[in-house]
Scaffold this motif. Structure first.
Motif, PDB file in Angstrom:
ATOM      1  N   LEU A  67     -27.810  38.966   8.605  1.00 19.18           N
ATOM      2  CA  LEU A  67     -27.350  37.678   8.096  1.00 19.18           C
ATOM      3  C   LEU A  67     -26.207  37.948   7.143  1.00 19.18           C
ATOM      4  O   LEU A  67     -26.375  38.670   6.125  1.00 19.18           O
ATOM      5  N   ASN A  68     -25.063  37.431   7.497  1.00 20.91           N
ATOM      6  CA  ASN A  68     -23.851  37.649   6.694  1.00 20.91           C
ATOM      7  C   ASN A  68     -23.622  39.135   6.447  1.00 20.91           C
ATOM      8  O   ASN A  68     -23.249  39.574   5.345  1.00 20.91           O
ATOM      9  N   THR A  70     -25.789  41.594   6.334  1.00 19.19           N
ATOM     10  CA  THR A  70     -26.886  42.344   5.729  1.00 19.19           C
ATOM     11  C   THR A  70     -28.064  42.382   6.683  1.00 19.19           C
ATOM     12  O   THR A  70     -28.483  41.326   7.202  1.00 19.19           O
ATOM     13  N   ASP A  84     -28.268  27.234   3.731  1.00 16.99           N
ATOM     14  CA  ASP A  84     -26.883  27.693   3.643  1.00 16.99           C
ATOM     15  C   ASP A  84     -26.341  27.843   5.064  1.00 16.99           C
ATOM     16  O   ASP A  84     -27.063  27.650   6.050  1.00 16.99           O
ATOM     17  N   ARG A  85     -25.097  28.235   5.179  1.00 18.48           N
ATOM     18  CA  ARG A  85     -24.499  28.587   6.491  1.00 18.48           C
ATOM     19  C   ARG A  85     -24.429  30.101   6.578  1.00 18.48           C
ATOM     20  O   ARG A  85     -23.956  30.757   5.648  1.00 18.48           O
ATOM     21  N   TYR A  86     -24.930  30.636   7.719  1.00 18.56           N
ATOM     22  CA  TYR A  86     -25.036  32.079   7.874  1.00 18.56           C
ATOM     23  C   TYR A  86     -24.324  32.532   9.149  1.00 18.56           C
ATOM     24  O   TYR A  86     -24.278  31.802  10.166  1.00 18.56           O
ATOM     25  N   LEU A  87     -23.810  33.768   9.091  1.00 14.63           N
ATOM     26  CA  LEU A  87     -23.380  34.456  10.316  1.00 14.63           C
ATOM     27  C   LEU A  87     -24.563  35.295  10.773  1.00 14.63           C
ATOM     28  O   LEU A  87     -24.934  36.273  10.110  1.00 14.63           O
ATOM     29  N   SER A  99     -23.505  37.256  18.338  1.00 13.65           N
ATOM     30  CA  SER A  99     -23.067  36.747  17.033  1.00 13.65           C
ATOM     31  C   SER A  99     -22.889  35.242  17.120  1.00 13.65           C
ATOM     32  O   SER A  99     -22.277  34.745  18.081  1.00 13.65           O
ATOM     33  N   THR A 101     -22.975  31.419  14.364  1.00 15.05           N
ATOM     34  CA  THR A 101     -23.135  30.787  13.045  1.00 15.05           C
ATOM     35  C   THR A 101     -24.300  29.800  13.104  1.00 15.05           C
ATOM     36  O   THR A 101     -24.402  29.010  14.055  1.00 15.05           O
TER      37      THR A 101
END
Length: 589
Positions: A67-68, A70, A84-87, A99, A101
């Motif tokens: 996530l983001n 990590t 929240d918004r996550y990658l 991948s 969002t």
């Protein structure tokens, strides 16, 4: 007296009095359940709405979830994340990265069930020495080393090889997007060549353990191999042979498979012979006996008896025992009778004269070795012989029909002269054509049949006796007329009136009614060259079938021959055509 320790049934206990009939312990338990029932929903609500719930499952599992950027765990993954918004990234060494969002909303469930796709990686393929073939998981690449290949990621088996080098394999794990170098050393492997000396030469050979078909000179690693040799009509063989460095040339002979015959004849005292071809391709003829075992394949069984028409049967003998019945009948023709078979294309074949069966002495013990030993021949059935040598006109009909070319030296020559400039194969082809056109069996005569026809009952040097001075009455030979053209030739004293060839039938016939048995043109016979008499058949059959030899026999002498060359017993052989060799045919009855 009442027990003071037991309550009176009509009295209340102190606990009952204090709680309206319930004990203090019971009231505590009830309160606990009331409090738990109120707190649990509150706790669940607090958990439920404190953040978002992320669930990630993959096939296959054990993928890293980030996530983001990590890493937060491996699949299957269940966790609570802050709104929240996550990658979201899902990674596996052997599969393509996924991948995307995601927006995490408080209290929401984010569920991802993902099928990972196999990744691709690059292989740099090298070998020592260069030029090796390469297989990846058993699939041969079109290029040789050095080369590159993009393949699926994962565990891969790499194989490389070169002729006469040991094949090398390597297992590796290729990660998606990675590049790996594979460099293999190919050691020399000792080889030898294999060339089998086979009999028969067209036998089929395979190496079943290698799933290979043998070819002469095949190169094989040193070691032991199973060779399977087979051919129709022969007993197959399996042999183990050790290949050594260098040339290996073992000899392998197959034995003909064999079968038996049961032959019945009518009448029962007929003489029976069996003909076949041996391993060398030469024709062999044996007298029949019940226990006779013969090589399988084409066989001819013939039954004969003096005065009757021979009967024969051609068959393909197989293993086991084959029964054959033959019935002999009257010849249907009388000695001296003339036969002119009609041709399918119109017209007639050459005039054939029926000869009687008979006996005679063939060869001469007083002559050169090629005529010895003299032997008694017994021809049991009548045959028909062409009354004259085959004329140019008869032969040209064959050439025109079949498209077979003729020798240009015969252009403009009289059609009643004997055909010449024909070799043995031409003569056989003409006989075969006549057989097809007429339905009768035409062929070249054997040496014995020809000599019997030439002697016409005479035991002397010629069909009319021993006096060579009489030759010009019966034959065209090198004589005084010839001497006028060829002045340095040694010639006979008589004069036949022809310096070279004469039209057929110009001289007196012999006692059978046959013309030109001596002189004019010599005549091809069936056999190869001049086979020895010692083991030849005594019933008029040929010593061989004339196939596959370098030269063939001829008889009778020719227009350019001296008297001794025209004797009935005289033999000659040649391999090609000439202006003094022609054709006389036999027709079976």
């Amino acid at each position: 007296m009442r027990d003071s320790t037991k309550p009176n049934p009509g009295e209340r206990s102190p606990d009952q009095s204090a709680a309206g009939g319930r004990s203090p312990g019971s009231r505590r338990r009830t309160l606990t359940w009331i409090l738990f029932g109120a707190v649990l929903p509150l706790t669940w609500l607090a958990y439920r709405y404190s953040g978002a719930h992320l669930v990630v499952e993959t096939r296959p599992p054990e993928a890293v979830v980030r996530l983001n950027g990590t890493a937060v765990g491996k699949t299957p993954l269940r966790m609570l994340i802050e709104p929240d918004r996550y990658l979201l990234e899902v990674e596996h060494p052997e599969f393509e990265v996924i991948s995307e969002t995601v927006d995490a909303i408080r209290g929401a469930d984010i569920v991802r069930q993902l099928q990972l796709q196999v990744g691709r990686g690059k292989l740099r393929l090298l070998s020592n020495p260069r030029g090796a073939w390469v297989e990846v998981d058993g699939q041969r690449l079109p290029e040789v080393t050095p080369t590159e290949a993009t393949v699926d990621s994962g565990e891969r088996r790499i194989s490389m090889g070169l002729p006469e080098r040991r094949t090398v394999e390597q297992l590796l794990r290729l990660e998606s997007g990675a590049e790996r170098e594979v460099n293999l050393d190919l050691e020399v492997e000792p080889h030898g060549s294999l060339t089998l000396r086979l009999s028969p030469g067209d036998a089929r050979v395979i190496l079943p353990e290698l799933d290979l078909n043998y070819v002469a000179g095949i190169r094989l690693p040193v070691g032991e191999y199973l060779l399977r040799i087979s051919r129709v009509g022969y007993v197959s063989r399996d042999i183990r042979y050790t290949i050594r460095s260098g040339d290996n040339q073992p000899r392998v002979d197959l034995q003909r498979a064999r079968g038996g015959l049961q032959v019945d004849t009518t009448p029962g005292d007929a003489q029976v012979t069996v003909s076949y071809h041996d391993e060398s391709g030469r024709q062999r003829t044996l007298d029949y006996r019940p226990d006779l075992q013969l090589p399988v394949g084409p066989v001819e069984v013939r039954a004969s008896r003096m005065g009757l028409r021979s009967a024969y049967r051609r068959l393909n003998l197989t293993e086991g025992t084959r029964r054959v019945s033959l019935t002999l009948s009257g010849a249907g023709f009388k000695p001296g009778e003339r036969i002119e078979d009609p041709l399918q294309i119109g017209g007639h074949g050459p005039v054939m004269l029926v000869l009687p069966p008979g006996e005679f002495t063939m060869g001469s013990d007083a002559g050169p070795p090629s005529l010895q030993p003299a032997r008694h021949i017994r021809l049991t059935q009548p045959v028909a012989m062409s009354m004259t040598e085959i004329r140019i006109g008869d032969y040209r009909l064959f050439e025109t029909t079949t498209g077979r070319g003729s020798d240009r030296r015969l252009n403009g020559v009289r059609e009643d002269e004997p055909v010449r400039y024909v070799d043995w194969n031409d003569a056989v082809a003409y006989a075969d054509w006549l057989s097809t056109q007429t339905g009768a069996r035409y062929r070249l005569p054997s040496e014995a049949e020809w000599e019997y026809a030439a002697r016409a009952g005479s035991p002397g040097d010629y069909g009319f006796g021993d006096d060579s001075a009489q030759l010009c009455r019966f034959a065209n030979l090198a004589d005084q007329s010839t001497h006028k053209v060829f002045r340095d030739w040694e010639v006979a004293e008589c004069d036949d009136g022809f310096p070279k060839l004469a039209p057929v039938g110009q001289f007196q016939p012999n006692a059978f009614g046959l013309y030109d048995m001596h002189g004019n043109v010599a005549e091809w016979v069936l056999e190869c060259g001049m086979p020895g008499y010692a083991g030849a058949p005594l019933d008029g059959r040929p010593a061989d079938d004339g196939r596959g030899c370098q030269s063939h026999g001829f008889r009778g002498g020719s227009w350019d021959g001296q008297p001794h060359a025209l004797r009935s017993a005289q033999r000659g052989a040649n391999s090609g055509p000439g202006d003094d060799r022609g054709i006389r045919l036999l027709r079976e009855l």
